[in-house]
Write a protein that holds these residues in place. Structure first.
Motif, PDB file in Angstrom:
ATOM      1  N   ALA A 128       0.823  -1.203   0.000  1.00  0.00           N
ATOM      2  CA  ALA A 128       0.000   0.000   0.000  1.00  0.00           C
ATOM      3  C   ALA A 128       0.865   1.264   0.000  1.00  0.00           C
ATOM      4  O   ALA A 128       0.378   2.355  -0.259  1.00  0.00           O
ATOM      5  N   GLN A 129       2.172   1.092   0.289  1.00  0.00           N
ATOM      6  CA  GLN A 129       3.068   2.241   0.351  1.00  0.00           C
ATOM      7  C   GLN A 129       4.032   2.245  -0.830  1.00  0.00           C
ATOM      8  O   GLN A 129       3.831   2.932  -1.814  1.00  0.00           O
ATOM      9  N   ASP A 130       5.057   1.422  -0.740  1.00  0.00           N
ATOM     10  CA  ASP A 130       6.103   1.438  -1.766  1.00  0.00           C
ATOM     11  C   ASP A 130       6.585   0.018  -1.989  1.00  0.00           C
ATOM     12  O   ASP A 130       7.113  -0.620  -1.086  1.00  0.00           O
ATOM     13  N   GLY A 131       6.395  -0.484  -3.207  1.00  0.00           N
ATOM     14  CA  GLY A 131       6.784  -1.853  -3.514  1.00  0.00           C
ATOM     15  C   GLY A 131       8.245  -2.139  -3.231  1.00  0.00           C
ATOM     16  O   GLY A 131       8.618  -3.265  -2.938  1.00  0.00           O
TER      17      GLY A 131
ATOM     18  N   ILE B 227       3.233 -12.980  -6.508  1.00  0.00           N
ATOM     19  CA  ILE B 227       3.163 -14.049  -7.501  1.00  0.00           C
ATOM     20  C   ILE B 227       4.565 -14.298  -8.041  1.00  0.00           C
ATOM     21  O   ILE B 227       5.220 -13.385  -8.540  1.00  0.00           O
ATOM     22  N   TYR B 228       5.018 -15.527  -7.906  1.00  0.00           N
ATOM     23  CA  TYR B 228       6.360 -15.928  -8.339  1.00  0.00           C
ATOM     24  C   TYR B 228       6.200 -16.790  -9.590  1.00  0.00           C
ATOM     25  O   TYR B 228       5.571 -17.851  -9.549  1.00  0.00           O
ATOM     26  N   LEU B 229       6.726 -16.340 -10.718  1.00  0.00           N
ATOM     27  CA  LEU B 229       6.629 -17.047 -11.992  1.00  0.00           C
ATOM     28  C   LEU B 229       7.969 -17.700 -12.315  1.00  0.00           C
ATOM     29  O   LEU B 229       9.017 -17.045 -12.292  1.00  0.00           O
TER      30      LEU B 229
ATOM     31  N   GLY C 104       1.832 -18.429  -5.552  1.00  0.00           N
ATOM     32  CA  GLY C 104       1.344 -17.235  -4.877  1.00  0.00           C
ATOM     33  C   GLY C 104       1.567 -17.276  -3.381  1.00  0.00           C
ATOM     34  O   GLY C 104       1.581 -18.343  -2.771  1.00  0.00           O
ATOM     35  N   ILE C 105       1.738 -16.091  -2.785  1.00  0.00           N
ATOM     36  CA  ILE C 105       1.820 -15.943  -1.328  1.00  0.00           C
ATOM     37  C   ILE C 105       0.654 -15.064  -0.909  1.00  0.00           C
ATOM     38  O   ILE C 105       0.488 -13.959  -1.436  1.00  0.00           O
ATOM     39  N   ASP C 106      -0.180 -15.553   0.022  1.00  0.00           N
ATOM     40  CA  ASP C 106      -1.336 -14.758   0.427  1.00  0.00           C
ATOM     41  C   ASP C 106      -1.024 -13.906   1.649  1.00  0.00           C
ATOM     42  O   ASP C 106       0.071 -13.961   2.211  1.00  0.00           O
TER      43      ASP C 106
ATOM     44  N   ARG D 207       0.233  -5.881  -6.503  1.00  0.00           N
ATOM     45  CA  ARG D 207       0.953  -6.992  -5.878  1.00  0.00           C
ATOM     46  C   ARG D 207       2.368  -7.055  -6.444  1.00  0.00           C
ATOM     47  O   ARG D 207       2.678  -6.421  -7.456  1.00  0.00           O
ATOM     48  N   LEU D 208       3.211  -7.815  -5.782  1.00  0.00           N
ATOM     49  CA  LEU D 208       4.593  -7.972  -6.209  1.00  0.00           C
ATOM     50  C   LEU D 208       4.733  -9.214  -7.086  1.00  0.00           C
ATOM     51  O   LEU D 208       4.207 -10.269  -6.762  1.00  0.00           O
TER      52      LEU D 208
END
Length: 335
Positions: free
Chosen positions: A21-24, A186-188, A203-205, A244-245
Motif C-alpha cells: 500500500a506504500q512502496d513496492g 506471484i512468483y513465476l 502465490g503468497i497470500d 501486488r509484487l
C-alpha cells in the motif's frame, strides 16, 4: 488418492499488505522468505507428484496382495498399515506415504514400483515428464496410466473409476478458484523437463501461505503462453486491479505479460536465485563459492550499498569473465 491440495509452511508476510500500500521497493528485503523456499516448479512437483506417486504405489501393492475384500481370508502376504518413503523425480526428492506389506513367514515385502523407482534414476525423470505434461496441458486422465506403465504396473490394475477419480482430483487442484485468497506475491518460474518446457505460478497470500496458482506447457520466453497463464489466473479469481509484487526469472515475455494483464504499476523483482545461477554458469566451478557468497552478501545490504557491491563485483568479473559480468549487470536495477 489422497487430497491433492495442501497449504505449505506459513510465512510471516502480514507486512506485505502494508508495504504494498506504500512502496513496492520496501518489499525487497522480505523476498528471502519466498526465495529461500522451493521454486514454483518445485512446489508443483511436491504437491501433484506426491499424490500421483502414492496412487501408483497403491496399485503396485495391489498387484502383490490383491484388492482388499472385507471378511475374506488373507493370503500369505498381507497389508500392514503404511510407512514413509522417498523417491526421486529428476533432481528433487519427494516424500511419500506408501503401503506396508508383510509375509506371514518371511517378513517385509517390497512394493515393485517403489523398488523400481529407487533402483532406476531414469524412471524418476520419465515420471516427472509425464506428470508435468499431463498437468500443464490439462490432460489429466493420461497421468496415472502412463506413470503406472512406466514402473511396470499392469493395465488390468487400473480401473476406469480409478482414472476418473484421479483426473477429478488433478482438475480440482489445478483449476481451483482463488477469489477468496488475498494473493500479494506471484512468483513465476520456468523450467525444462526433458523435451518440453513449463511455466508455473506460485502465490503468497496475506496470511503467509503458499499456493500453486497454475502451470502451463511452454517456455517463459513465449509471450502467448505467458499471457494465457496470467489470464487464466484472472479468470480463477486473481484480481488484476489489486497491486501486488511479481517475482520473475528475467524473461522479457514475463514482464510484458504482467504489464498487459495486471498493468505496469505492479513492482517486479528479478529472482535472485535465477540471477546467481545465470552468473555462475559463465564461471569455472572453483570460482562459484566466492562469487555466490559475494552476491548473497550484497543482497543482504540496503539497496544503495547492495547495488554498489554488485557493480564492484561486475567490474572485477570484467577482467577475465566478461560474459559473467554482463549477466550480472543485466536487469540489476530490478534485483
Amino acid at each position: 488418492m489422497r487430497q491433492l491440495y495442501r497449504t505449505n509452511q506459513r510465512l510471516d508476510s502480514k507486512k506485505l499488505a502494508k508495504y504494498l500500500a506504500q512502496d513496492g521497493q520496501l518489499l525487497l528485503p522480505l523476498l528471502d522468505l519466498i526465495l529461500n523456499t522451493e521454486s514454483a516448479i518445485d512446489e508443483v512437483i511436491d504437491v501433484t507428484g506426491r499424490a500421483a506417486i502414492e496412487a501408483i504405489l497403491l496399485l503396485s501393492a495391489q498387484e502383490v496382495v490383491g484388492k482388499p475384500h472385507p471378511g475374506k481370508k488373507q493370503g500369505p502376504v498381507y497389508r500392514n498399515g503404511s510407512q514413509n518413503g522417498v523417491v526421486s523425480l529428476s533432481s528433487q526428492k519427494v516424500r511419500v506415504n506408501k503401503p506396508r506389506l508383510r509375509h506371514k513367514e518371511t517378513g517385509e515385502v517390497s512394493i515393485p514400483a517403489y523398488e523400481a523407482m529407487l533402483n532406476n534414476s531414469r524412471l524418476g525423470q520419465r515420471i516427472l515428464e509425464i506428470l508435468m505434461k499431463g498437468v500443464s496441458t490439462r490432460n489429466y486422465q493420461t497421468v496415472i496410466p502412463e506413470m503406472a506403465e512406466t514402473v511396470g504396473v499392469s493395465k488390468s490394475q487400473i480401473s476406469r473409476e480409478f482414472i476418473e477419480i484421479s483426473s477429478r482430483q488433478f482438475q480440482t487442484f489445478c483449476e481451483r478458484d482463488f477469489s477468496d485468497k488475498d494473493i500479494l506475491v506471484i512468483y513465476l518460474d520456468g523450467i525444462r523437463f526433458g523435451p518440453f518446457h513449463v511455466i508455473a505460478a506460485l502465490g503468497i497470500d496475506s496470511d503467509g501461505h503458499k499456493h500453486v496458482l497454475g502451470i502451463r506447457e511452454g517456455a517463459s520466453e513465449n509471450s502467448v503462453v505467458v499471457k494465457d497463464l496470467l489470464n487464466d489466473l484472472v479468470e480463477r479469481g486473481i484480481d488484476p486491479q489489486q497491486k501486488r509484487l511479481f517475482v520473475i526469472d528475467g524473461s522479457k515475455a514475463l514482464r510484458k505479460g504482467i504489464n498487459e494483464v495486471f498493468g505496469p504499476d505492479n513492482p517486479v523483482q528479478r529472482c535472485r536465485n535465477h540471477k546467481m545461477t545465470n552468473v555462475l554458469g559463465y564461471l569455472h566451478k572453483d570460482q562459484h563459492d566466492q562469487v555466490r557468497s559475494a552476491m548473497k552478501a550484497a543482497f543482504q545490504l540496503e539497496e544503495k550499498n547492495g547495488m554498489a557491491q554488485l557493480n564492484k563485483l561486475a567490474d572485477w568479473l570484467d577482467q577475465e569473465h566478461c560474459s559473467a559480468a554482463e549477466s550480472l549487470r543485466e536487469g540489476l536495477k530490478e534485483m
